[in-house]
Motif scaffolding. Structure first.
Motif, PDB file in Angstrom:
ATOM      1  N   ALA A 188      15.111  23.560   6.754  1.00 59.11           N
ATOM      2  CA  ALA A 188      14.344  23.984   7.932  1.00 59.11           C
ATOM      3  C   ALA A 188      15.186  23.982   9.202  1.00 59.11           C
ATOM      4  N   SER A 189      16.092  23.016   9.326  1.00 63.95           N
ATOM      5  CA  SER A 189      16.888  22.913  10.561  1.00 63.95           C
ATOM      6  C   SER A 189      17.814  24.105  10.762  1.00 63.95           C
ATOM      7  N   TYR A 190      18.140  24.826   9.698  1.00 63.72           N
ATOM      8  CA  TYR A 190      18.978  26.025   9.823  1.00 63.72           C
ATOM      9  C   TYR A 190      18.235  27.150  10.556  1.00 63.72           C
ATOM     10  N   PHE A 191      16.918  27.052  10.584  1.00 62.85           N
ATOM     11  CA  PHE A 191      16.107  28.151  11.115  1.00 62.85           C
ATOM     12  C   PHE A 191      15.105  27.647  12.168  1.00 62.85           C
ATOM     13  N   ILE A 212       7.962  31.040   4.789  1.00 61.86           N
ATOM     14  CA  ILE A 212       8.020  29.754   4.097  1.00 61.86           C
ATOM     15  C   ILE A 212       8.797  29.886   2.793  1.00 61.86           C
ATOM     16  N   ALA A 213       8.558  30.968   2.072  1.00 59.52           N
ATOM     17  CA  ALA A 213       9.233  31.169   0.786  1.00 59.52           C
ATOM     18  C   ALA A 213      10.750  31.197   0.951  1.00 59.52           C
ATOM     19  N   ARG A 214      11.217  31.809   2.022  1.00 59.30           N
ATOM     20  CA  ARG A 214      12.666  31.876   2.256  1.00 59.30           C
ATOM     21  C   ARG A 214      13.252  30.511   2.643  1.00 59.30           C
ATOM     22  N   VAL A 215      12.518  29.751   3.427  1.00 60.52           N
ATOM     23  CA  VAL A 215      13.006  28.429   3.833  1.00 60.52           C
ATOM     24  C   VAL A 215      13.100  27.512   2.616  1.00 60.52           C
ATOM     25  N   LEU A 216      12.066  27.511   1.783  1.00 60.31           N
ATOM     26  CA  LEU A 216      12.088  26.689   0.581  1.00 60.31           C
ATOM     27  C   LEU A 216      13.213  27.127  -0.362  1.00 60.31           C
ATOM     28  N   SER A 217      13.351  28.420  -0.536  1.00 61.01           N
ATOM     29  CA  SER A 217      14.347  28.928  -1.489  1.00 61.01           C
ATOM     30  C   SER A 217      15.773  28.659  -1.020  1.00 61.01           C
ATOM     31  N   PHE A 218      15.996  28.690   0.293  1.00 64.68           N
ATOM     32  CA  PHE A 218      17.344  28.370   0.779  1.00 64.68           C
ATOM     33  C   PHE A 218      17.657  26.896   0.516  1.00 64.68           C
ATOM     34  N   GLN A 219      16.643  26.047   0.540  1.00 58.30           N
ATOM     35  CA  GLN A 219      16.894  24.642   0.192  1.00 58.30           C
ATOM     36  C   GLN A 219      17.328  24.509  -1.268  1.00 58.30           C
ATOM     37  N   PHE A 220      16.733  25.309  -2.162  1.00 64.07           N
ATOM     38  CA  PHE A 220      17.147  25.249  -3.565  1.00 64.07           C
ATOM     39  C   PHE A 220      18.629  25.618  -3.693  1.00 64.07           C
ATOM     40  N   VAL A 221      19.095  26.530  -2.830  1.00 63.98           N
ATOM     41  CA  VAL A 221      20.517  26.903  -2.805  1.00 63.98           C
ATOM     42  C   VAL A 221      21.359  25.728  -2.309  1.00 63.98           C
ATOM     43  N   LEU A 222      20.927  25.128  -1.209  1.00 59.07           N
ATOM     44  CA  LEU A 222      21.683  24.015  -0.614  1.00 59.07           C
ATOM     45  C   LEU A 222      21.824  22.845  -1.580  1.00 59.07           C
ATOM     46  N   LYS A 223      20.863  22.673  -2.464  1.00 57.49           N
ATOM     47  CA  LYS A 223      20.888  21.529  -3.380  1.00 57.49           C
ATOM     48  C   LYS A 223      21.851  21.731  -4.554  1.00 57.49           C
ATOM     49  N   MET A 224      22.398  22.941  -4.696  1.00 57.53           N
ATOM     50  CA  MET A 224      23.384  23.173  -5.756  1.00 57.53           C
ATOM     51  C   MET A 224      24.762  22.757  -5.237  1.00 57.53           C
ATOM     52  N   ASN A 225      25.062  21.493  -5.338  1.00 58.74           N
ATOM     53  CA  ASN A 225      26.325  20.964  -4.821  1.00 58.74           C
ATOM     54  C   ASN A 225      27.517  21.646  -5.481  1.00 58.74           C
ATOM     55  N   GLY A 226      28.407  22.211  -4.653  1.00 60.78           N
ATOM     56  CA  GLY A 226      29.602  22.849  -5.173  1.00 60.78           C
ATOM     57  C   GLY A 226      29.466  24.337  -5.431  1.00 60.78           C
ATOM     58  N   PHE A 227      28.258  24.897  -5.216  1.00 57.98           N
ATOM     59  CA  PHE A 227      28.079  26.341  -5.416  1.00 57.98           C
ATOM     60  C   PHE A 227      28.916  27.106  -4.385  1.00 57.98           C
ATOM     61  N   GLU A 249      26.864  31.049   2.631  1.00 59.48           N
ATOM     62  CA  GLU A 249      26.891  31.511   4.018  1.00 59.48           C
ATOM     63  C   GLU A 249      26.321  32.918   4.140  1.00 59.48           C
ATOM     64  N   ILE A 250      26.653  33.787   3.202  1.00 58.94           N
ATOM     65  CA  ILE A 250      26.055  35.128   3.182  1.00 58.94           C
ATOM     66  C   ILE A 250      24.528  35.013   3.128  1.00 58.94           C
ATOM     67  N   THR A 251      24.059  34.123   2.285  1.00 60.24           N
ATOM     68  CA  THR A 251      22.612  33.940   2.103  1.00 60.24           C
ATOM     69  C   THR A 251      21.965  33.390   3.369  1.00 60.24           C
ATOM     70  N   ARG A 252      22.621  32.426   3.998  1.00 58.46           N
ATOM     71  CA  ARG A 252      22.083  31.867   5.243  1.00 58.46           C
ATOM     72  C   ARG A 252      21.892  32.958   6.288  1.00 58.46           C
ATOM     73  N   GLN A 253      22.897  33.810   6.441  1.00 52.71           N
ATOM     74  CA  GLN A 253      22.804  34.868   7.453  1.00 52.71           C
ATOM     75  C   GLN A 253      21.680  35.842   7.147  1.00 52.71           C
ATOM     76  N   HIS A 254      21.507  36.170   5.884  1.00 54.79           N
ATOM     77  CA  HIS A 254      20.449  37.124   5.540  1.00 54.79           C
ATOM     78  C   HIS A 254      19.066  36.492   5.632  1.00 54.79           C
ATOM     79  N   MET A 255      18.939  35.230   5.283  1.00 52.79           N
ATOM     80  CA  MET A 255      17.646  34.560   5.458  1.00 52.79           C
ATOM     81  C   MET A 255      17.301  34.440   6.951  1.00 52.79           C
TER      82      MET A 255
END
Length: 500
Positions: free
Chosen positions: A412-415, A439-454, A460-466
């Motif tokens: 959430a803090s990213y947005f 809401i769907a985008r905020v939750l889904s970006f967290q699922f990305v952030l939780k993949m340590n090492g991805f 970063e591309i995803t963050r900008q588009h979200m």
């Protein structure tokens, strides 16, 4: 057989399965020709099923691989890289038949039915939808009554994937009460098509726009099934249905991942080799933007798969997980359709062919935004569920709530600037849909952030588009659009009458 299925590690199995599909789709058979015809040819499907892909959704005690979500998603993804229709066929079997049967079925029935899947490549499906009650499943009119040690079920269903092709069905019906009325709860019954008293015919086949390999149509129900073929809910049948549908929605990213990855790979290759004005398409800034959109979709879908593995096993009760389940289904299917449209645009005229991967992808992915709950309805439900939690916690600011919510407290803090507004309790439904998309985008970006090492560049591309999407949706909310359609629009609407 069990030596092939059970004792090989999954990495080896899925690698072998991908190679197997590549060979069948691109070397042994002419899939471009097959894709233009209704149904997969029997020989073609038989070759695919030699690897026993549905064994991933069958418990080990019955000879399968053990109903591991990771393995189920892996098979769905491998299939959708070659054919979205094949992946949907597997998805129907896995999420809407095999997993519910494994969780709620009578053991002796499981034993008999799973044996048919492993030894004879049987197929199964689910019958819920009725003509007058699409998403309104709780008002279905298919009813049943108990007669001695059997159940008599009567009604009509339609738009069931694998109509006329499945060997087994899970059929939903409501019980007739003593006064002849249908009770509120819903029950599930297994039917076996080869038995005359349980046979469900398809009396009309629909001419579906895409997904040619999947037959759909109208199914009159007039069957008698033995007592042990009724699924056993842990509490109510409605909760069983929610648990099953939420689990299915949480597995949509498995179908989405391979599909989006194929479009990403094909589009990247095309844009590197297609020369325009002496330069590859990839050098054009607008093209870079479009390709990055597909890569953001791929990244979001990857995070969704990781979340699904953690949460959607059959040992978990998913009946109350509506926010996350609806998020995954609605957003991933929107991203699938957007990726297909971009791929078609980048392919140019050649993409506008039904036998081209992009053209076929546009029509095949479109119904995913409709079935198992239309996306507008699901986004609205996401927003309503979040607003209910906000009222319960006496919080009116969307950012403040999401910043403390379990599945958005990292993202959430990213947005913050896009989410930092109060939500009116009298919000219109169209704005609920927009907030649900956010809401769907905020939750889904967290699922990305939780993949340590991805891959950090993909993140970063995803963050900008979200961020861009959320700004767009915030603009929609700010516009205060209240325009409603005019039913009798003919008055003063012929432009020819207004020429000087």
């Amino acid at each position: 057989m069990n030596g092939v299925i059970e004792h090989i590690d999954f990495d080896s199995y899925i690698s072998s399965f991908r190679k197997h599909l590549y060979h069948i789709f691109r070397e042994e058979f002419d899939y471009s020709s097959i894709s233009l015809k209704r149904d997969f040819p029997a020989e073609f499907l038989s070759e695919i099923m030699k690897k026993k892909p549905l064994a991933v959704a069958i418990p080990k005690i019955h000879g399968g691989r053990g109903v591991s979500v990771k393995e189920c998603l892996g098979v769905l993804s491998a299939a959708s890289y070659e054919s979205l229709a094949l992946s949907l066929m597997f998805g129907i079997n896995i999420a809407l038949f095999l997993e519910p049967l494994a969780k709620y079925g009578n053991f002796s029935v499981q034993e008999r039915v799973f044996k048919q899947f492993l030894e004879n490549n049987a197929m199964g499906g689910l019958m819920i939808t009725e003509k007058a009650y699409g998403s309104d499943a709780l008002n279905m009119k298919t009813g049943y009554e108990q007669i001695a040690d059997s159940y008599k079920i009567k009604g009509e269903k339609h738009w069931q994937g694998l109509s006329g092709a499945a060997d087994f069905w899970l059929v939903t019906a409501r019980k007739y009460s003593a006064n002849g009325e249908l009770t509120r709860d819903i029950d599930f019954f297994l039917t076996e098509n080869k038995k005359s008293e349980q046979h469900i015919p398809m009396v009309e086949r629909y001419n579906n726009l895409g997904l040619y390999a999947i037959p759909y149509g109208v199914n009159p129900i007039d069957v008698v099934v033995p007592e042990d073929q009724k699924l056993i809910p842990e509490s109510t049948g409605i909760k069983l249905m929610l648990d099953m549908l939420h689990r299915s929605r949480l597995q949509f990213p498995g179908m989405g991942l391979g599909f989006i990855k194929r479009l990403m790979d094909e589009s990247l290759q095309h844009c590197q080799t297609r020369i325009v004005g002496g330069n590859p398409l990839l050098n054009i800034d607008a093209v870079k933007y479009q390709l990055a959109r597909i890569q953001a979709a791929f990244t979001i879908c990857s995070g969704m798969c990781a979340f699904s593995v953690e949460t959607s096993g059959i040992e978990n009760d998913l009946a109350s997980m509506s926010i996350e389940a609806n998020t995954l289904k609605a957003l991933v299917t929107d991203l699938m359709q957007e990726s297909a449209q971009i791929s078609l645009q980048l392919a140019g005229a050649n993409g506008y062919r039904l036998d081209h991967i992009a053209g076929r992808s546009v029509v095949d992915s479109r119904p995913f935004q409709i079935f198992e709950g239309s996306n507008e309805m699901l986004y609205s439900q996401i927003a309503e569920a979040v607003l209910k939690l906000m009222r319960k916690s006496k919080e009116s600011n969307l950012y403040q709530f999401l910043n403390g919510y379990t599945n958005s407290n990292m993202s959430a803090s990213y947005f913050k600037s896009q989410l930092d507004f109060n939500v009116d309790s009298n919000i219109s439904q169209r704005d609920l849909v927009t907030i649900g998309r956010m809401i769907a985008r905020v939750l889904s970006f967290q699922f990305v952030l939780k993949m340590n090492g991805f891959n950090s560049e993909l993140v970063e591309i995803t963050r900008q588009h979200m961020l861009m999407d959320l700004n767009m949706f915030l603009g929609q909310l700010s516009s205060k659009n209240t325009a409603n359609p005019i039913v009798d629009y003919q008055d003063n609407s012929d432009w020819m009458k207004f020429l000087s």
